[in-house]
Design a protein around this motif. Structure first.
Motif, PDB file in Angstrom:
ATOM      1  N   PHE A 327       0.857  -1.181   0.000  1.00 20.28           N
ATOM      2  CA  PHE A 327       0.000   0.000   0.000  1.00 20.28           C
ATOM      3  C   PHE A 327       0.900   1.240   0.000  1.00 20.28           C
ATOM      4  O   PHE A 327       1.930   1.278   0.683  1.00 20.28           O
ATOM      5  N   GLU A 328       0.491   2.239  -0.776  1.00 23.01           N
ATOM      6  CA  GLU A 328       1.221   3.510  -0.802  1.00 23.01           C
ATOM      7  C   GLU A 328       0.364   4.577  -0.138  1.00 23.01           C
ATOM      8  O   GLU A 328      -0.808   4.750  -0.485  1.00 23.01           O
ATOM      9  N   ILE A 329       0.956   5.310   0.800  1.00 25.21           N
ATOM     10  CA  ILE A 329       0.217   6.295   1.592  1.00 25.21           C
ATOM     11  C   ILE A 329       0.921   7.641   1.492  1.00 25.21           C
ATOM     12  O   ILE A 329       2.162   7.709   1.486  1.00 25.21           O
ATOM     13  N   VAL A 330       0.142   8.699   1.406  1.00 24.43           N
ATOM     14  CA  VAL A 330       0.660  10.066   1.419  1.00 24.43           C
ATOM     15  C   VAL A 330      -0.098  10.854   2.474  1.00 24.43           C
ATOM     16  O   VAL A 330      -1.336  10.891   2.460  1.00 24.43           O
ATOM     17  N   CYS A 331       0.659  11.476   3.370  1.00 20.43           N
ATOM     18  CA  CYS A 331       0.045  12.379   4.345  1.00 20.43           C
ATOM     19  C   CYS A 331       0.976  13.567   4.551  1.00 20.43           C
ATOM     20  O   CYS A 331       2.098  13.589   4.034  1.00 20.43           O
ATOM     21  N   HIS A 332       0.527  14.569   5.321  1.00 21.14           N
ATOM     22  CA  HIS A 332       1.283  15.804   5.507  1.00 21.14           C
ATOM     23  C   HIS A 332       1.344  16.151   6.990  1.00 21.14           C
ATOM     24  O   HIS A 332       0.327  16.054   7.699  1.00 21.14           O
ATOM     25  N   ALA A 333       2.536  16.560   7.423  1.00 17.90           N
ATOM     26  CA  ALA A 333       2.686  17.131   8.762  1.00 17.90           C
ATOM     27  C   ALA A 333       2.513  18.637   8.637  1.00 17.90           C
ATOM     28  O   ALA A 333       3.264  19.299   7.913  1.00 17.90           O
ATOM     29  N   GLN A 334       1.509  19.182   9.305  1.00 20.84           N
ATOM     30  CA  GLN A 334       1.153  20.586   9.121  1.00 20.84           C
ATOM     31  C   GLN A 334       1.963  21.488  10.050  1.00 20.84           C
ATOM     32  O   GLN A 334       1.431  22.245  10.854  1.00 20.84           O
ATOM     33  N   SER A 335       3.286  21.408   9.900  1.00 19.54           N
ATOM     34  CA  SER A 335       4.201  22.224  10.687  1.00 19.54           C
ATOM     35  C   SER A 335       5.530  22.279   9.973  1.00 19.54           C
ATOM     36  O   SER A 335       5.942  21.319   9.314  1.00 19.54           O
ATOM     37  N   LEU A 336       6.243  23.420  10.094  1.00 23.16           N
ATOM     38  CA  LEU A 336       7.567  23.537   9.510  1.00 23.16           C
ATOM     39  C   LEU A 336       8.630  22.892  10.389  1.00 23.16           C
ATOM     40  O   LEU A 336       9.740  22.616   9.934  1.00 23.16           O
ATOM     41  N   ASP A 337       8.295  22.656  11.651  1.00 19.76           N
ATOM     42  CA  ASP A 337       9.254  22.110  12.607  1.00 19.76           C
ATOM     43  C   ASP A 337       9.551  20.648  12.272  1.00 19.76           C
ATOM     44  O   ASP A 337       8.634  19.827  12.196  1.00 19.76           O
ATOM     45  N   TYR A 338      10.824  20.344  12.092  1.00 18.99           N
ATOM     46  CA  TYR A 338      11.194  18.970  11.743  1.00 18.99           C
ATOM     47  C   TYR A 338      10.871  18.000  12.872  1.00 18.99           C
ATOM     48  O   TYR A 338      10.511  16.845  12.634  1.00 18.99           O
ATOM     49  N   ALA A 339      10.985  18.469  14.113  1.00 15.56           N
ATOM     50  CA  ALA A 339      10.654  17.599  15.252  1.00 15.56           C
ATOM     51  C   ALA A 339       9.178  17.222  15.239  1.00 15.56           C
ATOM     52  O   ALA A 339       8.813  16.074  15.540  1.00 15.56           O
ATOM     53  N   VAL A 340       8.310  18.170  14.889  1.00 13.72           N
ATOM     54  CA  VAL A 340       6.884  17.869  14.794  1.00 13.72           C
ATOM     55  C   VAL A 340       6.631  16.864  13.669  1.00 13.72           C
ATOM     56  O   VAL A 340       5.811  15.944  13.804  1.00 13.72           O
ATOM     57  N   TYR A 341       7.326  17.041  12.557  1.00 17.91           N
ATOM     58  CA  TYR A 341       7.206  16.111  11.432  1.00 17.91           C
ATOM     59  C   TYR A 341       7.557  14.685  11.869  1.00 17.91           C
ATOM     60  O   TYR A 341       6.843  13.721  11.550  1.00 17.91           O
ATOM     61  N   MET A 342       8.633  14.537  12.630  1.00 16.23           N
ATOM     62  CA  MET A 342       9.017  13.212  13.106  1.00 16.23           C
ATOM     63  C   MET A 342       8.034  12.683  14.153  1.00 16.23           C
ATOM     64  O   MET A 342       7.773  11.475  14.223  1.00 16.23           O
ATOM     65  N   ASP A 343       7.462  13.575  14.969  1.00 16.32           N
ATOM     66  CA  ASP A 343       6.442  13.144  15.943  1.00 16.32           C
ATOM     67  C   ASP A 343       5.213  12.577  15.228  1.00 16.32           C
ATOM     68  O   ASP A 343       4.615  11.583  15.677  1.00 16.32           O
ATOM     69  N   VAL A 344       4.816  13.220  14.125  1.00 19.56           N
ATOM     70  CA  VAL A 344       3.674  12.734  13.348  1.00 19.56           C
ATOM     71  C   VAL A 344       3.980  11.349  12.791  1.00 19.56           C
ATOM     72  O   VAL A 344       3.139  10.425  12.873  1.00 19.56           O
ATOM     73  N   ARG A 345       5.147  11.166  12.232  1.00 21.81           N
ATOM     74  CA  ARG A 345       5.504   9.860  11.685  1.00 21.81           C
ATOM     75  C   ARG A 345       5.518   8.794  12.787  1.00 21.81           C
ATOM     76  O   ARG A 345       5.024   7.675  12.581  1.00 21.81           O
ATOM     77  N   HIS A 346       6.066   9.152  13.924  1.00 21.27           N
ATOM     78  CA  HIS A 346       6.120   8.214  15.044  1.00 21.27           C
ATOM     79  C   HIS A 346       4.707   7.786  15.469  1.00 21.27           C
ATOM     80  O   HIS A 346       4.430   6.587  15.647  1.00 21.27           O
ATOM     81  N   ALA A 347       3.822   8.768  15.616  1.00 23.73           N
ATOM     82  CA  ALA A 347       2.469   8.472  16.074  1.00 23.73           C
ATOM     83  C   ALA A 347       1.706   7.624  15.062  1.00 23.73           C
ATOM     84  O   ALA A 347       1.000   6.667  15.423  1.00 23.73           O
ATOM     85  N   VAL A 348       1.834   7.947  13.783  1.00 24.78           N
ATOM     86  CA  VAL A 348       1.120   7.201  12.746  1.00 24.78           C
ATOM     87  C   VAL A 348       1.643   5.766  12.667  1.00 24.78           C
ATOM     88  O   VAL A 348       0.860   4.803  12.597  1.00 24.78           O
ATOM     89  N   ASN A 349       2.943   5.591  12.673  1.00 22.55           N
ATOM     90  CA  ASN A 349       3.516   4.239  12.589  1.00 22.55           C
ATOM     91  C   ASN A 349       3.094   3.371  13.787  1.00 22.55           C
ATOM     92  O   ASN A 349       2.732   2.195  13.627  1.00 22.55           O
ATOM     93  N   LEU A 350       3.131   3.961  14.962  1.00 17.27           N
ATOM     94  CA  LEU A 350       2.754   3.198  16.158  1.00 17.27           C
ATOM     95  C   LEU A 350       1.286   2.808  16.116  1.00 17.27           C
ATOM     96  O   LEU A 350       0.907   1.672  16.456  1.00 17.27           O
ATOM     97  N   ALA A 351       0.435   3.741  15.676  1.00 16.71           N
ATOM     98  CA  ALA A 351      -0.998   3.442  15.585  1.00 16.71           C
ATOM     99  C   ALA A 351      -1.274   2.364  14.543  1.00 16.71           C
ATOM    100  O   ALA A 351      -2.166   1.509  14.728  1.00 16.71           O
TER     101      ALA A 351
END
Length: 394
Positions: A327-351
């Motif tokens: 499956f191919e997935i595309v989503c967006h982290a709605q922040s310029l902060d790289y730390a927030v971007y990584m937090d989004v990836r972490h939360a999505v992967n864990l879920a």
């Protein structure tokens, strides 16, 4: 036969000396005739003086009116810049123009009239040069400040441009004055051109860096504190100079690069992202049921929608891989902060891990199935072979 350089210079100096002597003699004659005219024709002198004062006062009043109107305009408006020309007109210029008009309107001696027109020509050359220089500098400064975050950000660049504009315009004005003094400026212009080419070639690298620095300051491909990437370098801009730009890398060291080299590269400015895009793939085993495959995109959408500062774009069953259905997935982290971007990836992967475990769907990993065959070509199931081997061991 070609003249020697010393002979050409001597001839030029002699021409200047003769011209100066001629001007001095004409000046003495004009002063003598002016004094005689004042003593003999008081009425004409009074009229000329009145016209001179009237023209001067009128011009000064107009200048003050224009200056008052200019102060009420927006600082960045083009009209304000253009009206700034009036403030560079000096009272001396108005006085000489008024004198030329006053003397022309009366029966003044021709030598006096010729002298005042000669002086007016010299004054106008200087005045026009001052106006052009000021107008060019104001236009450059107006455009620079419109694109800058602060005045200090472009001050060094503007100073260099002011120097270049002033040098060019005043050099041209000086050449015109020399031409009026009777000097043959053809050889001088040729010499200046050759000298300029020699200096340009000698300082080619320096000038290219300076102009590249000015281009960065005005065009603003990036600014201080922007996170940029060029080549193999990634860092935060700490200083933009006229010759070099300095970055602080993520590992802490300072990176110094010439402005010319920097502009020759493709620059990625992460600070101007509106949101960070994340494209990723996941694979499930071929034992996954079709109903579950159909539901997986909805599970992914729900997870991303419920994640803070995440925006779902799409999720599709995209291909049959060697050991997984992907499956191919595309989503967006709605922040310029790289730390927030990584937090989004972490939360999505864990879920996703938790959801797939709850639904009994297994993530795929690279596997290989080895099939055995008998002499007659029939396939032997691996499980049956293992059981036979275990019985033999017993």
């Amino acid at each position: 036969m070609t003249q020697a350089p010393d002979s050409s210079a001597s001839n030029a100096l002699n021409a200047v000396e003769d011209n100066v002597q001629g001007v001095v003699e004409q000046g003495r004659t004009a002063v003598t005739e002016l004094l005689a005219w004042i003593a003999e024709d008081t009425q004409s002198v009074t009229l000329a003086l009145a016209i001179t004062l009237a023209v001067t006062i009128t011009a000064l009043l107009i200048k003050w009116g224009v200056s008052f109107a200019r102060q009420r305009m927006d600082e960045s408006s083009l009209a304000r810049v253009m009206l700034g020309t009036a403030e560079r007109l000096s009272a001396m210029t108005f006085l000489i123009i008024g004198a030329a008009i006053g003397l022309s309107a009366t029966s003044s001696p021709q030598s006096v009239l010729d002298a005042i027109w000669y002086v007016l020509g010299l004054v106008l050359i200087i005045q026009v040069a001052a106006i052009l220089r000021g107008l060019a500098v104001d236009l450059v400064q107006r455009r620079a400040l419109q694109r800058a975050d602060s005045r200090s950000a472009v001050w060094n660049g503007i100073a260099i441009i002011k120097w270049a504009i002033s040098t060019f315009i005043w050099s041209a004005a000086f050449l015109v004055l020399l031409d009026n003094a009777g000097v043959d400026i053809t050889a001088l212009i040729a010499g200046l051109g050759i000298g300029g080419i020699a200096i340009g070639l000698a300082a080619q690298g320096l000038f290219s860096d300076l102009f590249a620095g000015i281009s960065i300051l005005f065009d603003k491909p990036f600014k201080r504190n922007d996170l940029i990437e060029f080549g193999e370098c990634l860092g935060t801009v700490s200083k933009i100079g006229l010759k070099t730009t300095r970055l602080r890398s993520l590992s802490g060291e300072e990176i110094v690069i010439r402005n010319t080299n920097l502009l020759d590269m493709t620059i990625r400015n992460f600070q101007r992202l509106e949101e960070r895009r994340w494209l990723f793939q996941i694979g499930v085993t071929y034992q996954t049921a079709a109903d579950q495959l159909e539901q997986i995109p909805d599970w992914i959408k729900t997870i991303i929608d419920e994640t803070d500062q995440a925006r779902f774009e799409r999720a599709h069953f995209c291909r049959f891989a060697d050991s997984a259905m992907e499956f191919e997935i595309v989503c967006h982290a709605q922040s310029l902060d790289y730390a927030v971007y990584m937090d989004v990836r972490h939360a999505v992967n864990l879920a996703l891990v938790r959801k797939f475990a709850d639904e009994g769907v297994e993530f795929a990993y690279p596997t290989r199935t080895l099939m055995l065959a008998r002499d007659d070509g029939s396939v032997v199931a691996p499980a049956a072979t293992l059981q036979t081997q275990e019985r033999g061991d017993q």
